[in-house]
Each structure stands twice: as C-alpha cells, then as structure tokens.
Design an enzyme around this catalytic site. Sequence first.
Site: not given
Length: 480
Positions: A46, A415
Amino acid sequence: MRNWGVIGGVAAALAAGMYVLWGPITERKRRRKGLVPGLLNLGNTCFMNSLLQGLSSCPSFIKWLEEFTAQYKTDPNQPTEQQYLSLTLLHLLKALSCQEVTEDDVLDASCLLEVLRTYRWQISSFEEQDAHELFHVLTSSLEDERDRQPRVTHLFDVHSLEPEITQKQISCRTRGSLPPVSNHWKSQHPFHGRLTSNMVCKHCEHQSPVRYDTFDSLSLSIPAAVWGRPMTLDHCLHHFISSESVKDVVCDNCTKIQAEGILNGQSIENQRTTFVKQLKLGKLPQCLCIHLQRLSWSNQGTPLKRHEHVQFNEFLIMDIYKYRIPVHKSSQKELNQKNSEETMPGTKDGIAVKPSDAEQPSGTKPLFMNGACSSSFLMSSGTFPLAVFPECSSPVYLYRLMAVVVHHGDMHSGHFVTYRRSPPSPKNPHSVSSQWLWISDDTVRKASLQEVLSSSAYLLFYERVPSRVQHQSLELRAEE
C-alpha cells in the site's frame, strides 16, 4: 433440449455483442464515473500504491519523464525498457492518469519493484515500508539514471565550456543566437529544490557565505501544540526556517579584528562566538512534496505516532519562505524608496519574519494563512480567488494541492491511502479537475474537497501555478 440450446446460443450471442459494443461492465462503469485504475496489493505494498497515485496527479512530473525518456526512443541500440526506471515509472503514471488506454480496472505495479532491484534496491512486497522513503528511493534512482548517461559537451554549449562567461560575451563571440542544445543529462526532476543556510555572528554581525543544499521534499516537524489554537501548515513551515543559535563557532572576522588591535604581529587564538543560523528556500521546485514528520519518541525511547490534524489549504503561498539576497545597507534606503510597492511582505534582508499584530493596520487582520482561511475559500473550485486576498494579490510562488497521502494506524502497522485529483477531461487536457478521489489500493471512489482538507496528511503534493504576471504574458502571446 434443442430449444434450450437455441436459447443458450442466442444469449451467448447477445452477451458477445454487448461486450463488443460497450466492453466489460466494470470498465464502462469506471469511465462513466471518471475514476482511475486502482493498484493491486502484492502483500504489503500500500505504501507503493499510494505514492504512485500521488505522483500520477502531478502533470509536470509526467511531462518531465516524457522529455527525459525521449532519448531512449531515438537510440535503437538501447537495452530493453525494463532496465530503465524512468520508462517503467512513466508507463505506470500515464496509465494511472488515464493518458494510456487500459482495459484493466486494477493494475499490477510489481514491475516497479523489479526495476528497482537493478538499481540495487531490495524492497520486499511482504514487508511494511514507508511511502516517504520510497519517494526518496525513486528520486535518487532517477538522478543515478541521469548521471549514467554520457556527458558529451555540445559544441555550442558555451556555458559548459566556460561556466563563468556572461550572456553578453556569448553574443559577442557567436554574433547571433545559439541553436537549441539538448540537455537531457543536465535536466533536474521537478521535485528538485535548493535550501540556503545563512549564518551571522552575533558579536560582529559578519555573515558567512551562504551555503546551498539540495532537497526533493521538505520534511517538516510538527511543533508543540498550543492549547486552543489549531496547528497549521504555516506553523510547521515557520518552525522549519526559524533561526537557531550555534555556540562555539570560529569567527574569522572577529579573529581578524582582534589581530588588528595587537602590535608586533603576535599570534592570537581563533575567536569563538555564537552564530545565528537560519534555513531558507533558495530554489523552489515546480512540484513541491511536503512530508509531515509524525514520528516521535516517548521518555522510555519507544516510537510513537503523532495523530494531530495539521490544517492545510488547497492553495499554498511560499513567497515569505523564499531566500532573497541581502541588499547593502548604503543602498537600502534608495531601494526602499524606489521599490516600496514591490517589496514582498514577510521578508527582511533575505530572512523571513512573521508579521506581528502591531504591524497590521488597525482594525484589520491577515486574511490568508497557509492552513487557516475562510470556509468560502476552502470550498473554492479549482481557481485561486486572488481578489479575496489584497496583500497576496500577486504571489510569485503559488502552489495548488494535487494529492494527499494519509497513513492510518500506528508506528508498527497501518495502511496508506491517497486523496488525489481526477485527471482532466480529454477535451481540455491542460485543465485542472476539481473532482477529488479517495484510493485505497484497488478501491476507488469520489471524495469532496472538504474531506481531503480534513484528513491527517502524511505527504502533501503541490504543483506550482503561474502567477498573475505569467498569466498576463501567456494571454498576450495567445493574442499575438
């Protein structure tokens, strides 16, 4: 059974016809809503996906990659494309900005990790990494690729042959304008900037020579919060350029003055004094990447993440942080009388100063601060309302927000997601879209500007926009 077979054949034919006419339903849906392709998460990538989405929203960076990689297209003896980071990055960014036709809603960026391994960067797709560190890896690797190109000086490149020659001397020697010189090996990427370090002795006020250092992103620490006062991007920028005292520094000027007062030529020790050091921005880049440092350390030495919100705007004025060459005191009064209307507020002898309340006219307050402004300005649509801010009516270094990278989680796991502008329409490719997108790997949806400005930014991507004077010159050229 025969009827069922006929019905099945007709249904298959209809499905094939719909596919030929409209393509896959997901592709048709993505194009209708003006979304962009997502990126496949290869494990824990990510950090890479969010950075690529942010870079793809910077048209100047893509344009530079196109110009830089043009040299490979003209040389048939060059190796395969996968050995060049610039080509791999260009194909990915053009696909993410819808400049290249792709039938996939989700792209695979594993080719970027593969090409980085040829640059001796071993980045695992299954380990959590930092998006800002990857940004430095990409910019430094692009500089390495540029430096590996053959540096053959062009015969008409007089600046390279004689770097101290003036433009007037060039005209006298060549008796005419010079032909265009290809400078692929000299071109800097649009994130390249320069910092100035200015040191002044507090005892004799002697200024040491200005030192220049390069940067590709501004890494700003978040100062301690004041109760009841929101933290803004301006606070972080002022904290970055704020002066600091450096003790026990040898001052050549103080030593010289001391030596002049001693007879018989006796040797003296070097005079050590306290200097005032300040950073300024000597060269502002076309694309500005701002990194907000959210790493802090507890009293026990454990890493902690700072979650506080730092207010930022859709537009950013950087004039007061720009270094300006100090003017000699003897001619300062004449210049002040001549250019009093053109003097940029917030600077003094090349050093930024924050205007106090006493300096403001009575009954008025500064209308603009980077990170704090009126709600009507926050909801502006793509254009900068210069008339609203008379004291900043003609900013030279004006930047527009293009993307924001946000990190959710703590220092050990989390994230990365990205807010970015939607690409412009093909009918007007040079325009700037006011539609924002929220992207988390392969998930893409529309977002509002208010949602973007309310996020806890980790990386901010700004791109410089022409000033009012530049706009007027462009309009005159178009009329001619």
